[in-house]
Design a protein around this motif. Structure first.
Motif, mmCIF file in Angstrom:
data_model
loop_
_atom_site.group_PDB
_atom_site.id
_atom_site.type_symbol
_atom_site.label_atom_id
_atom_site.label_comp_id
_atom_site.label_asym_id
_atom_site.label_seq_id
_atom_site.Cartn_x
_atom_site.Cartn_y
_atom_site.Cartn_z
ATOM 1 N N GLU A 36 -3.512 -0.196 10.382
ATOM 2 C CA GLU A 36 -3.083 1.115 9.884
ATOM 3 C C GLU A 36 -1.661 1.466 10.302
ATOM 4 O O GLU A 36 -1.331 2.616 10.537
ATOM 5 C CB GLU A 36 -4.080 2.201 10.294
ATOM 6 N N MET A 37 -0.816 0.446 10.379
ATOM 7 C CA MET A 37 0.616 0.645 10.614
ATOM 8 C C MET A 37 1.348 0.770 9.273
ATOM 9 O O MET A 37 2.399 1.379 9.198
ATOM 10 C CB MET A 37 1.211 -0.535 11.382
ATOM 11 N N LEU A 38 0.761 0.136 8.258
ATOM 12 C CA LEU A 38 1.329 0.155 6.908
ATOM 13 C C LEU A 38 0.267 0.610 5.917
ATOM 14 O O LEU A 38 -0.920 0.356 6.119
ATOM 15 C CB LEU A 38 1.759 -1.253 6.478
ATOM 16 N N MET A 39 0.731 1.233 4.874
ATOM 17 C CA MET A 39 -0.151 1.480 3.733
ATOM 18 C C MET A 39 0.373 0.637 2.588
ATOM 19 O O MET A 39 1.551 0.274 2.549
ATOM 20 C CB MET A 39 -0.176 2.954 3.345
ATOM 21 N N THR A 40 -0.503 0.291 1.693
ATOM 22 C CA THR A 40 -0.093 -0.501 0.545
ATOM 23 C C THR A 40 -0.607 0.157 -0.722
ATOM 24 O O THR A 40 -1.662 0.784 -0.733
ATOM 25 C CB THR A 40 -0.596 -1.956 0.673
ATOM 26 N N GLN A 41 0.191 0.028 -1.746
ATOM 27 C CA GLN A 41 -0.160 0.598 -3.045
ATOM 28 C C GLN A 41 0.192 -0.439 -4.098
ATOM 29 O O GLN A 41 1.297 -0.987 -4.091
ATOM 30 C CB GLN A 41 0.639 1.882 -3.268
ATOM 31 N N LYS A 42 -0.759 -0.692 -4.982
ATOM 32 C CA LYS A 42 -0.496 -1.648 -6.049
ATOM 33 C C LYS A 42 0.124 -0.900 -7.226
ATOM 34 O O LYS A 42 -0.427 0.062 -7.734
ATOM 35 C CB LYS A 42 -1.786 -2.354 -6.486
ATOM 36 N N VAL A 43 1.295 -1.345 -7.612
ATOM 37 C CA VAL A 43 2.008 -0.777 -8.759
ATOM 38 C C VAL A 43 2.288 -1.937 -9.700
ATOM 39 O O VAL A 43 3.050 -2.844 -9.365
ATOM 40 C CB VAL A 43 3.325 -0.085 -8.343
ATOM 41 N N SER A 44 1.612 -1.895 -10.837
ATOM 42 C CA SER A 44 1.663 -2.980 -11.817
ATOM 43 C C SER A 44 1.247 -4.282 -11.125
ATOM 44 O O SER A 44 0.154 -4.370 -10.613
ATOM 45 C CB SER A 44 3.039 -2.948 -12.486
ATOM 46 N N ARG A 45 2.132 -5.260 -11.028
ATOM 47 C CA ARG A 45 1.761 -6.541 -10.411
ATOM 48 C C ARG A 45 2.263 -6.664 -8.976
ATOM 49 O O ARG A 45 2.170 -7.726 -8.364
ATOM 50 C CB ARG A 45 2.337 -7.696 -11.241
ATOM 51 N N HIS A 46 2.795 -5.588 -8.436
ATOM 52 C CA HIS A 46 3.406 -5.638 -7.106
ATOM 53 C C HIS A 46 2.661 -4.743 -6.116
ATOM 54 O O HIS A 46 2.095 -3.728 -6.496
ATOM 55 C CB HIS A 46 4.868 -5.177 -7.161
ATOM 56 N N PHE A 47 2.697 -5.143 -4.866
ATOM 57 C CA PHE A 47 2.209 -4.302 -3.782
ATOM 58 C C PHE A 47 3.418 -3.678 -3.103
ATOM 59 O O PHE A 47 4.368 -4.376 -2.749
ATOM 60 C CB PHE A 47 1.405 -5.115 -2.770
ATOM 61 N N ILE A 48 3.372 -2.372 -2.934
ATOM 62 C CA ILE A 48 4.441 -1.659 -2.240
ATOM 63 C C ILE A 48 3.909 -1.246 -0.873
ATOM 64 O O ILE A 48 2.818 -0.691 -0.762
ATOM 65 C CB ILE A 48 4.905 -0.426 -3.039
ATOM 66 N N TYR A 49 4.684 -1.538 0.150
ATOM 67 C CA TYR A 49 4.299 -1.234 1.531
ATOM 68 C C TYR A 49 5.153 -0.091 2.060
ATOM 69 O O TYR A 49 6.357 -0.042 1.834
ATOM 70 C CB TYR A 49 4.483 -2.465 2.423
ATOM 71 N N ARG A 50 4.493 0.824 2.769
ATOM 72 C CA ARG A 50 5.171 1.955 3.406
ATOM 73 C C ARG A 50 4.632 2.083 4.832
ATOM 74 O O ARG A 50 3.437 1.926 5.055
ATOM 75 C CB ARG A 50 4.872 3.259 2.662
ATOM 76 N N PRO A 51 5.507 2.428 5.769
ATOM 77 C CA PRO A 51 5.041 2.589 7.150
ATOM 78 C C PRO A 51 4.179 3.844 7.303
ATOM 79 O O PRO A 51 4.455 4.869 6.680
ATOM 80 C CB PRO A 51 6.331 2.707 7.960
ATOM 81 N N LEU A 52 3.148 3.737 8.112
ATOM 82 C CA LEU A 52 2.302 4.886 8.443
ATOM 83 C C LEU A 52 2.624 5.429 9.831
ATOM 84 O O LEU A 52 2.106 6.464 10.221
ATOM 85 C CB LEU A 52 0.818 4.490 8.380
ATOM 86 N N ILE A 53 3.456 4.714 10.550
ATOM 87 C CA ILE A 53 3.893 5.161 11.866
ATOM 88 C C ILE A 53 5.417 5.253 11.831
ATOM 89 O O ILE A 53 6.087 4.366 11.299
ATOM 90 C CB ILE A 53 3.384 4.218 12.988
ATOM 91 N N VAL A 54 5.940 6.341 12.352
ATOM 92 C CA VAL A 54 7.382 6.575 12.379
ATOM 93 C C VAL A 54 7.998 5.710 13.482
ATOM 94 O O VAL A 54 7.441 5.595 14.578
ATOM 95 C CB VAL A 54 7.676 8.074 12.631
ATOM 96 N N GLU A 55 9.125 5.107 13.180
ATOM 97 C CA GLU A 55 9.766 4.187 14.126
ATOM 98 C C GLU A 55 10.012 4.839 15.481
ATOM 99 O O GLU A 55 9.682 4.260 16.530
ATOM 100 C CB GLU A 55 11.082 3.661 13.545
ATOM 101 N N ASP A 56 10.587 6.036 15.496
ATOM 102 C CA ASP A 56 10.857 6.715 16.773
ATOM 103 C C ASP A 56 9.566 6.962 17.547
ATOM 104 O O ASP A 56 9.523 6.790 18.763
ATOM 105 C CB ASP A 56 11.592 8.037 16.548
ATOM 106 N N ASP A 57 8.510 7.365 16.845
ATOM 107 C CA ASP A 57 7.222 7.599 17.506
ATOM 108 C C ASP A 57 6.689 6.312 18.120
ATOM 109 O O ASP A 57 6.170 6.316 19.239
ATOM 110 C CB ASP A 57 6.193 8.161 16.516
#
Length: 145
Positions: free
Chosen positions: A55-76
């Protein structure tokens, strides 16, 4: 709660790239990581999968690609990791350790000015000495000083 200490060194390196990019497809992450490390595509995908499971990253499938976004802020994450390390140290030795780190660490002039401001404020409420919280204070060399 997400624990930054659950990340391996390799996962930290991945997160640093993703934090910089804010969000990215697996292809973009693979390209960026392979510029830094000689890791195979499968290694990078394994690390991405682990970071999603942790649970450090979330992923979302958009068309044929997976997009990754951080769930934890770098400073934190950095504060969490640093705090965990300092919790292991004797309270009397933390100041010395911080001083050593500052001595060895490259800092900008604005970093130094910020640290000076923080220390000036901290000085107003700082105790004269810090009590030892070692597990064996009778054997602690610093406590005997």
């Amino acid at each position: 709660m997400v624990q930054a200490s659950d990340m391996s060194n390799a996962e930290w390196q991945m997160m640093r790239v993703i934090w910089t990019m804010k969000e990215a497809t697996s292809s973009e992450i693979i390209t960026a990581m392979q510029q830094k490390k000689k890791w195979s595509e499968s290694t990078i995908k394994t690390l991405l999968r682990r970071l999603v499971q942790k649970e450090m990253l979330m992923t979302q499938k958009v068309s044929r690609h997976f997009i990754y976004r951080p769930l934890i802020v770098e400073d934190d994450a950095m504060i969490q990791m640093t705090s965990e390390v300092f919790e292991r140290l004797c309270s009397m030795k933390k100041g010395h350790t911080v001083a050593e780190l500052i001595t060895d660490m490259p800092l900008s002039q604005s970093d130094i000015m910020n640290l000076q401001d923080i220390l000036k404020q901290k000085m107003m409420t700082a105790p004269e000495t810090i009590a030892c919280d070692c597990l064996a204070p009778a054997s602690c060399e610093r406590c005997a000083e």
